[in-house]
Scaffold this motif. Structure first.
Motif, mmCIF file in Angstrom:
data_model
loop_
_atom_site.group_PDB
_atom_site.id
_atom_site.type_symbol
_atom_site.label_atom_id
_atom_site.label_comp_id
_atom_site.label_asym_id
_atom_site.label_seq_id
_atom_site.Cartn_x
_atom_site.Cartn_y
_atom_site.Cartn_z
ATOM 1 N N GLY A 148 125.735 -15.421 44.625
ATOM 2 C CA GLY A 148 124.541 -14.612 44.782
ATOM 3 C C GLY A 148 123.483 -14.860 43.726
ATOM 4 N N ASP A 149 122.625 -13.863 43.515
ATOM 5 C CA ASP A 149 121.519 -13.993 42.572
ATOM 6 C C ASP A 149 121.967 -14.306 41.142
ATOM 7 O OD1 ASP A 149 119.711 -13.596 44.593
ATOM 8 O OD2 ASP A 149 119.395 -11.466 44.171
ATOM 9 N N PRO A 150 123.113 -13.746 40.657
ATOM 10 C CA PRO A 150 123.516 -14.088 39.284
ATOM 11 C C PRO A 150 123.714 -15.586 39.071
ATOM 12 C CG PRO A 150 124.692 -12.143 40.019
ATOM 13 C CD PRO A 150 123.963 -12.680 41.216
ATOM 14 N N VAL A 151 124.350 -16.252 40.030
ATOM 15 C CA VAL A 151 124.566 -17.693 39.905
ATOM 16 C C VAL A 151 123.255 -18.458 40.084
ATOM 17 C CG1 VAL A 151 125.525 -19.653 41.180
ATOM 18 C CG2 VAL A 151 127.028 -17.819 40.421
ATOM 19 N N VAL A 152 122.442 -18.036 41.034
ATOM 20 C CA VAL A 152 121.156 -18.708 41.252
ATOM 21 C C VAL A 152 120.311 -18.664 39.984
ATOM 22 C CG1 VAL A 152 118.968 -18.617 42.511
ATOM 23 C CG2 VAL A 152 121.129 -18.302 43.738
ATOM 24 N N ALA A 264 135.538 -12.757 39.910
ATOM 25 C CA ALA A 264 135.426 -11.302 40.014
ATOM 26 C C ALA A 264 134.332 -10.767 39.106
ATOM 27 C CB ALA A 264 136.758 -10.656 39.677
ATOM 28 N N SER A 265 134.166 -11.367 37.928
ATOM 29 C CA SER A 265 133.201 -10.845 36.968
ATOM 30 C C SER A 265 131.763 -11.049 37.434
ATOM 31 C CB SER A 265 133.407 -11.500 35.594
ATOM 32 O OG SER A 265 133.178 -12.891 35.661
ATOM 33 N N ILE A 266 131.497 -12.126 38.163
ATOM 34 C CA ILE A 266 130.147 -12.375 38.676
ATOM 35 C C ILE A 266 129.938 -11.707 40.029
ATOM 36 C CG2 ILE A 266 128.657 -14.184 39.641
ATOM 37 C CD1 ILE A 266 129.269 -15.894 37.291
ATOM 38 N N GLY A 267 130.979 -11.715 40.873
ATOM 39 C CA GLY A 267 130.850 -11.098 42.192
ATOM 40 C C GLY A 267 130.145 -11.995 43.189
ATOM 41 N N GLU A 290 131.612 -7.103 42.820
ATOM 42 C CA GLU A 290 130.283 -6.704 43.255
ATOM 43 C C GLU A 290 129.858 -7.509 44.486
ATOM 44 O OE1 GLU A 290 125.804 -5.967 41.359
ATOM 45 O OE2 GLU A 290 127.393 -6.882 40.138
ATOM 46 N N GLY A 291 129.318 -6.803 45.471
ATOM 47 C CA GLY A 291 128.828 -7.460 46.669
ATOM 48 C C GLY A 291 129.790 -7.477 47.833
ATOM 49 N N VAL A 292 130.996 -6.921 47.673
ATOM 50 C CA VAL A 292 131.966 -6.962 48.765
ATOM 51 C C VAL A 292 131.404 -6.307 50.020
ATOM 52 C CG1 VAL A 292 133.117 -4.832 47.998
ATOM 53 C CG2 VAL A 292 134.365 -6.464 49.414
ATOM 54 N N GLU A 293 130.579 -5.263 49.844
ATOM 55 C CA GLU A 293 130.048 -4.538 50.996
ATOM 56 C C GLU A 293 129.075 -5.373 51.822
ATOM 57 O OE1 GLU A 293 127.252 -4.112 47.641
ATOM 58 O OE2 GLU A 293 129.433 -3.872 47.842
#
Length: 365
Positions: A148-152, A264-267, A290-293
């Protein structure tokens, strides 16, 4: 477009968790008219543990895991319109990314496809001379299978021109409901290879709850666990080939997903197991991330556990009837929203946009 794809293995899932992702995505991309050649090294006994024949959607080239073999395979990148180097190929990754990007013709699209972005980012963040960091200026885009956005944002901060997550998904032709198999009968099953940043979480989320529920049966699949100490009610069965994944997922009352610590830490990084299990109609319990939903509805399509105590409580109270209801809802959701056909539409659009941009620059020059 002609795509030269350099990855760990397409034909073997042995010590190769990315196999399902490669198969699902590349088969769907081939449906858009792309001609794919998958280059994989003869390493880690994967060729001795093939679980599919060469597929019809890609030509597979197995090269010798040696400097000479790598050089010969990398040179063939010059014939492609799109050159892809993935993370975690497993043999001389640094030399490989340098060789394939150097061999790519000037007008080719160059991609780095990261199938373990949190781990890669941790490795390269403080290493400006890392091969991936050196390659980023010449790479048209980084593709990831999650984050998601954290990796981007982290890749962009390191100099990537663009970063596009193409998430794991379901290939309904491969993962689907089947009849239960008595070999996999248990209350809770987990499938995952023994990895350094996973082992402690497997103890917390799986082995510790098993030890506290001696009247329940637990099944542990994956390579590397045969030397680990297990509670008496846990059966470690070793590598489970892809041909058995559907039965492994659908037979137990529930199956467990445990993300590695970095994921898991980044989600925002659902692993292939999530979609494999849901695609078989399994009741899935996942550790919290985070983001499972965004992928499955907690409490309705997936059960979320914050820790091992949550896992133990779920297993102790979960009825077969409720498990089947959750599995049925998960199956409907992933078939509707999370297939590789959908992911391939995203990837194909990115490739065609990059090709148009390359063409425009060439004309302007």
């Amino acid at each position: 477009m002609k795509i030269a794809f350099y990855g760990s293995s397409l034909v073997s899932s042995y010590w190769n968790g990315a196999a399902t992702y490669y198969r699902g995505l590349l088969s769907a991309l081939a449906g858009h008219g792309h001609e794919i050649v998958f280059y994989e090294p003869d390493a880690f006994d994967r060729q001795a543990n093939r679980d599919i024949p060469d597929p019809d959607y890609a030509r597979v080239v197995v090269y010798e895991a040696s400097p000479e073999g790598l050089a010969r395979a990398a040179a063939q990148a010059g014939e492609a319109d799109v050159v892809v180097k993935t993370s975690g190929v497993g043999y001389a990754d640094d030399a490989l990314i340098e060789a394939v990007m150097a061999a790519a013709r000037p007008g080719a699209i160059r991609l780095f496809w990261d199938v373990d972005a949190p781990a890669t980012l941790a490795e390269i963040a403080d290493a400006p001379d890392h091969a991936i960091r050196r390659a980023l200026p010449s790479i048209d885009a980084v593709m990831t299978y999650g984050g998601g956005d954290p990796v981007v944002s982290r890749y962009r901060a390191l100099g990537a021109r663009a970063c596009h997550p193409i998430y794991n998904a379901l290939d309904p032709a491969t993962h689907h409901p089947v009849d239960p198999d008595p070999r996999f009968a248990c209350d809770l099953a987990f499938l995952g290879n023994r990895m350094p940043d996973r082992e402690a979480r497997v103890w917390d989320f799986f082995l510790k709850p098993a030890a506290g529920l001696p009247d329940k049966r637990f099944l542990l699949g994956g390579s590397g666990w045969n030397q680990a100490e297990m509670p008496a009610n846990v059966a470690a069965i070793g590598h489970v080939g892809t041909r058995d994944h559907n039965a492994f997922n659908v037979t137990p009352t529930a199956v467990l997903n445990i993300n590695r610590e970095s994921m898991a830490s980044i989600g925002f990084s659902p692993p292939t197991r999530v979609f494999e299990a849901a695609g078989a109609g399994a009741c899935l319990i996942t550790d919290a991330w985070e983001g499972v939903e965004l992928f499955l509805a907690p409490g309705e399509e997936v059960l979320v556990a914050r820790d091992g105590a949550d896992v133990a409580e779920i297993v102790a109270t979960l009825t077969r009837a409720r498990a089947e209801e959750i599995g049925a809802r998960a199956l409907a959701r992933v078939r509707a929203d999370h297939t590789y056909a959908r992911r391939a539409l995203e990837a194909d659009a990115i490739l065609r946009r990059l090709a148009a941009e390359k063409a425009a620059k060439g004309q302007a020059a």
